[in-house]
Design an enzyme around this catalytic site. Structure first.
Site, PDB file in Angstrom:
ATOM      1  N   HIS A 238      -5.814 -23.950  -1.133  1.00  0.00           N
ATOM      2  CA  HIS A 238      -6.979 -23.299  -1.739  1.00  0.00           C
ATOM      3  C   HIS A 238      -7.528 -24.165  -2.854  1.00  0.00           C
ATOM      4  O   HIS A 238      -6.764 -24.731  -3.646  1.00  0.00           O
ATOM      5  CB  HIS A 238      -6.616 -21.917  -2.291  1.00  0.00           C
ATOM      6  CG  HIS A 238      -6.168 -20.996  -1.212  1.00  0.00           C
ATOM      7  ND1 HIS A 238      -7.047 -20.431  -0.322  1.00  0.00           N
ATOM      8  CD2 HIS A 238      -4.925 -20.601  -0.840  1.00  0.00           C
ATOM      9  CE1 HIS A 238      -6.362 -19.714   0.545  1.00  0.00           C
ATOM     10  NE2 HIS A 238      -5.082 -19.802   0.263  1.00  0.00           N
TER      11      HIS A 238
ATOM     12  N   GLU B  53      -0.643 -24.203   3.434  1.00  0.00           N
ATOM     13  CA  GLU B  53      -1.847 -23.461   3.031  1.00  0.00           C
ATOM     14  C   GLU B  53      -2.474 -24.153   1.814  1.00  0.00           C
ATOM     15  O   GLU B  53      -1.749 -24.609   0.927  1.00  0.00           O
ATOM     16  CB  GLU B  53      -1.402 -22.049   2.651  1.00  0.00           C
ATOM     17  CG  GLU B  53      -2.487 -21.151   2.134  1.00  0.00           C
ATOM     18  CD  GLU B  53      -1.924 -19.832   1.579  1.00  0.00           C
ATOM     19  OE1 GLU B  53      -0.719 -19.762   1.239  1.00  0.00           O
ATOM     20  OE2 GLU B  53      -2.712 -18.885   1.468  1.00  0.00           O
TER      21      GLU B  53
ATOM     22  N   ASN C 196      -6.988 -24.054   5.089  1.00  0.00           N
ATOM     23  CA  ASN C 196      -7.598 -23.216   4.063  1.00  0.00           C
ATOM     24  C   ASN C 196      -8.339 -22.112   4.822  1.00  0.00           C
ATOM     25  O   ASN C 196      -9.475 -22.320   5.268  1.00  0.00           O
ATOM     26  CB  ASN C 196      -8.570 -24.005   3.185  1.00  0.00           C
ATOM     27  CG  ASN C 196      -9.165 -23.129   2.084  1.00  0.00           C
ATOM     28  OD1 ASN C 196      -9.025 -21.902   2.121  1.00  0.00           O
ATOM     29  ND2 ASN C 196      -9.821 -23.731   1.123  1.00  0.00           N
TER      30      ASN C 196
ATOM     31  N   ALA D 236     -11.669 -16.706   3.127  1.00  0.00           N
ATOM     32  CA  ALA D 236     -11.534 -15.246   2.975  1.00  0.00           C
ATOM     33  C   ALA D 236     -10.535 -14.651   3.965  1.00  0.00           C
ATOM     34  O   ALA D 236      -9.912 -13.608   3.681  1.00  0.00           O
ATOM     35  CB  ALA D 236     -12.896 -14.585   3.124  1.00  0.00           C
TER      36      ALA D 236
ATOM     37  N   ARG E 152     -23.112 -22.770  -4.318  1.00  0.00           N
ATOM     38  CA  ARG E 152     -22.964 -21.677  -5.289  1.00  0.00           C
ATOM     39  C   ARG E 152     -21.575 -21.704  -5.879  1.00  0.00           C
ATOM     40  O   ARG E 152     -20.678 -22.345  -5.351  1.00  0.00           O
ATOM     41  CB  ARG E 152     -23.168 -20.319  -4.596  1.00  0.00           C
ATOM     42  CG  ARG E 152     -24.620 -20.016  -4.427  1.00  0.00           C
ATOM     43  CD  ARG E 152     -24.866 -18.553  -4.149  1.00  0.00           C
ATOM     44  NE  ARG E 152     -26.052 -18.466  -3.298  1.00  0.00           N
ATOM     45  CZ  ARG E 152     -26.119 -17.828  -2.156  1.00  0.00           C
ATOM     46  NH1 ARG E 152     -25.083 -17.162  -1.720  1.00  0.00           N
ATOM     47  NH2 ARG E 152     -27.224 -17.824  -1.454  1.00  0.00           N
TER      48      ARG E 152
ATOM     49  N   ARG F  35      -7.067 -14.745  -9.699  1.00  0.00           N
ATOM     50  CA  ARG F  35      -8.409 -14.188  -9.514  1.00  0.00           C
ATOM     51  C   ARG F  35      -8.305 -12.676  -9.233  1.00  0.00           C
ATOM     52  O   ARG F  35      -7.403 -12.029  -9.751  1.00  0.00           O
ATOM     53  CB  ARG F  35      -9.124 -14.964  -8.401  1.00  0.00           C
ATOM     54  CG  ARG F  35      -9.306 -16.448  -8.755  1.00  0.00           C
ATOM     55  CD  ARG F  35     -10.031 -17.202  -7.674  1.00  0.00           C
ATOM     56  NE  ARG F  35     -11.378 -16.689  -7.493  1.00  0.00           N
ATOM     57  CZ  ARG F  35     -12.156 -16.996  -6.440  1.00  0.00           C
ATOM     58  NH1 ARG F  35     -11.692 -17.827  -5.503  1.00  0.00           N
ATOM     59  NH2 ARG F  35     -13.365 -16.495  -6.331  1.00  0.00           N
TER      60      ARG F  35
ATOM     61  N   TYR G  74     -15.500 -23.369  -7.295  1.00  0.00           N
ATOM     62  CA  TYR G  74     -15.174 -24.245  -6.169  1.00  0.00           C
ATOM     63  C   TYR G  74     -15.606 -25.698  -6.365  1.00  0.00           C
ATOM     64  O   TYR G  74     -15.375 -26.536  -5.487  1.00  0.00           O
ATOM     65  CB  TYR G  74     -15.809 -23.697  -4.879  1.00  0.00           C
ATOM     66  CG  TYR G  74     -15.343 -22.290  -4.561  1.00  0.00           C
ATOM     67  CD1 TYR G  74     -13.991 -22.017  -4.367  1.00  0.00           C
ATOM     68  CD2 TYR G  74     -16.238 -21.227  -4.467  1.00  0.00           C
ATOM     69  CE1 TYR G  74     -13.545 -20.738  -4.094  1.00  0.00           C
ATOM     70  CE2 TYR G  74     -15.806 -19.946  -4.187  1.00  0.00           C
ATOM     71  CZ  TYR G  74     -14.457 -19.698  -4.009  1.00  0.00           C
ATOM     72  OH  TYR G  74     -14.019 -18.436  -3.736  1.00  0.00           O
TER      73      TYR G  74
ATOM     74  N   PRO H 214     -14.189 -19.627   6.713  1.00  0.00           N
ATOM     75  CA  PRO H 214     -15.566 -19.210   6.495  1.00  0.00           C
ATOM     76  C   PRO H 214     -16.133 -19.549   5.120  1.00  0.00           C
ATOM     77  O   PRO H 214     -15.447 -19.412   4.111  1.00  0.00           O
ATOM     78  CB  PRO H 214     -15.531 -17.690   6.697  1.00  0.00           C
ATOM     79  CG  PRO H 214     -14.105 -17.306   6.621  1.00  0.00           C
ATOM     80  CD  PRO H 214     -13.316 -18.498   7.061  1.00  0.00           C
ATOM     81  N   ASN H 215     -17.377 -19.975   5.162  1.00  0.00           N
ATOM     82  CA  ASN H 215     -18.211 -20.257   3.983  1.00  0.00           C
ATOM     83  C   ASN H 215     -17.857 -21.558   3.270  1.00  0.00           C
ATOM     84  O   ASN H 215     -18.579 -21.964   2.364  1.00  0.00           O
ATOM     85  CB  ASN H 215     -18.195 -19.082   2.985  1.00  0.00           C
ATOM     86  CG  ASN H 215     -18.791 -17.836   3.589  1.00  0.00           C
ATOM     87  OD1 ASN H 215     -19.869 -17.894   4.158  1.00  0.00           O
ATOM     88  ND2 ASN H 215     -18.085 -16.727   3.531  1.00  0.00           N
TER      89      ASN H 215
HETATM   90  O1  CA2 Z   1     -10.089 -21.202  -3.240  1.00  0.00           O
HETATM   91  C1  CA2 Z   1     -10.230 -21.307  -2.012  1.00  0.00           C
HETATM   92  O2  CA2 Z   1     -10.146 -22.354  -1.413  1.00  0.00           O
HETATM   93  C2  CA2 Z   1     -10.578 -20.045  -1.192  1.00  0.00           C
HETATM   94  O3  CA2 Z   1      -9.895 -20.136   0.053  1.00  0.00           O
HETATM   95  C3  CA2 Z   1     -12.086 -20.082  -0.995  1.00  0.00           C
HETATM   96  C4  CA2 Z   1     -12.642 -18.852  -0.300  1.00  0.00           C
HETATM   97  C5  CA2 Z   1     -12.130 -17.573  -0.963  1.00  0.00           C
HETATM   98  O4  CA2 Z   1     -12.536 -16.444  -0.199  1.00  0.00           O
HETATM   99  C6  CA2 Z   1     -10.613 -17.553  -1.097  1.00  0.00           C
HETATM  100  O5  CA2 Z   1     -10.206 -16.379  -1.763  1.00  0.00           O
HETATM  101  C7  CA2 Z   1     -10.121 -18.760  -1.883  1.00  0.00           C
HETATM  102  C8  CA2 Z   1     -14.179 -18.906  -0.338  1.00  0.00           C
HETATM  103  C9  CA2 Z   1     -14.730 -20.071   0.480  1.00  0.00           C
HETATM  104  C10 CA2 Z   1     -16.033 -20.646   0.015  1.00  0.00           C
HETATM  105  O6  CA2 Z   1     -16.894 -19.710  -0.587  1.00  0.00           O
HETATM  106  C11 CA2 Z   1     -18.087 -20.128  -1.092  1.00  0.00           C
HETATM  107  C12 CA2 Z   1     -18.873 -19.124  -1.614  1.00  0.00           C
HETATM  108  C13 CA2 Z   1     -20.115 -19.423  -2.145  1.00  0.00           C
HETATM  109  C14 CA2 Z   1     -20.562 -20.741  -2.166  1.00  0.00           C
HETATM  110  C15 CA2 Z   1     -19.753 -21.741  -1.661  1.00  0.00           C
HETATM  111  C16 CA2 Z   1     -18.527 -21.435  -1.113  1.00  0.00           C
END
Ligand code: CA2
Length: 148
Positions: free
Chosen positions: A99, A97, A73, A76, A17, A106, A22, A9-10
């Site tokens: 990230h 896995e 990946n 969340a 953002r 974090r 990221y 997700p996301n």
């Molecule tokens: O570091 C990573 O790849 C994560 O899997 C990314 C996730 C986070 O919840 C994990 O803890 C670590 C978040 C995915 C993307 O989130 C975004 C948020 C805002 C804008 C763009 C991407």
């Protein structure tokens, strides 16, 4: 050798953002990076992204018999999903896995990874390069396994 690369997700919002965490590149750039890396490594790949836990579980289940390994990946869902952990255990495909960020440095809640409990290794903290490390790790693992 054929890999399923799953993104949670996301991750489709990459670049919009939190570039300090990221990176600045968007999801289309990540997909292109994955295709280029797999081509350079001589690996076939199918790439999928979903914001839905059940869809990710379905993709993992459907991978059985079609793929040699999984790169995931779970975003969340890394920190919450026993369903993804169970699916990875059930299919018994080698999985790595990934990230973008270093989840171990974090917030405390990000240092727990359920999916990671079913994975051979975790590649983290190196942005897109984390995926390259994972692809190379899985390829090397499968080549060594074939030798024995
Ligand atoms: O570091 C990573 O790849 C994560 O899997 C990314 C996730 C986070 O919840 C994990 O803890 C670590 C978040 C995915 C993307 O989130 C975004 C948020 C805002 C804008 C763009 C991407």
């Amino acid at each position: 050798m054929k890999f399923l690369i799953l993104n949670g997700p996301n991750l489709n919002l990459l670049g919009l953002r939190e570039p300090e965490i990221y990176g600045k590149q968007n999801y289309a750039a990540l997909e292109q990076f994955l295709r280029d890396t797999c081509e350079a490594e001589g690996v076939e790949c199918v790439i999928a992204q979903s914001n839905h836990e059940g869809v990710l579980v379905d993709r993992i289940q459907e991978a059985y018999g079609l793929f040699d390994g999984i790169i995931i990946n779970p975003a969340a869902y890394t920190h919450t999903s026993v369903a993804i952990l169970d699916a990875l255990k059930a299919v018994q495909l080698p999985a790595v896995e990934v990230h973008l960020s270093d989840i171990s440095t974090r917030e405390a809640f990000r240092s727990i990874s359920y999916a990671g409990m079913a994975c051979l290794a975790t590649c983290k903290g190196h942005g897109f390069e984390s995926y390259k490390e994972a692809i190379q790790y899985l390829k090397t693992y499968l080549l060594k396994k074939k030798e024995n």
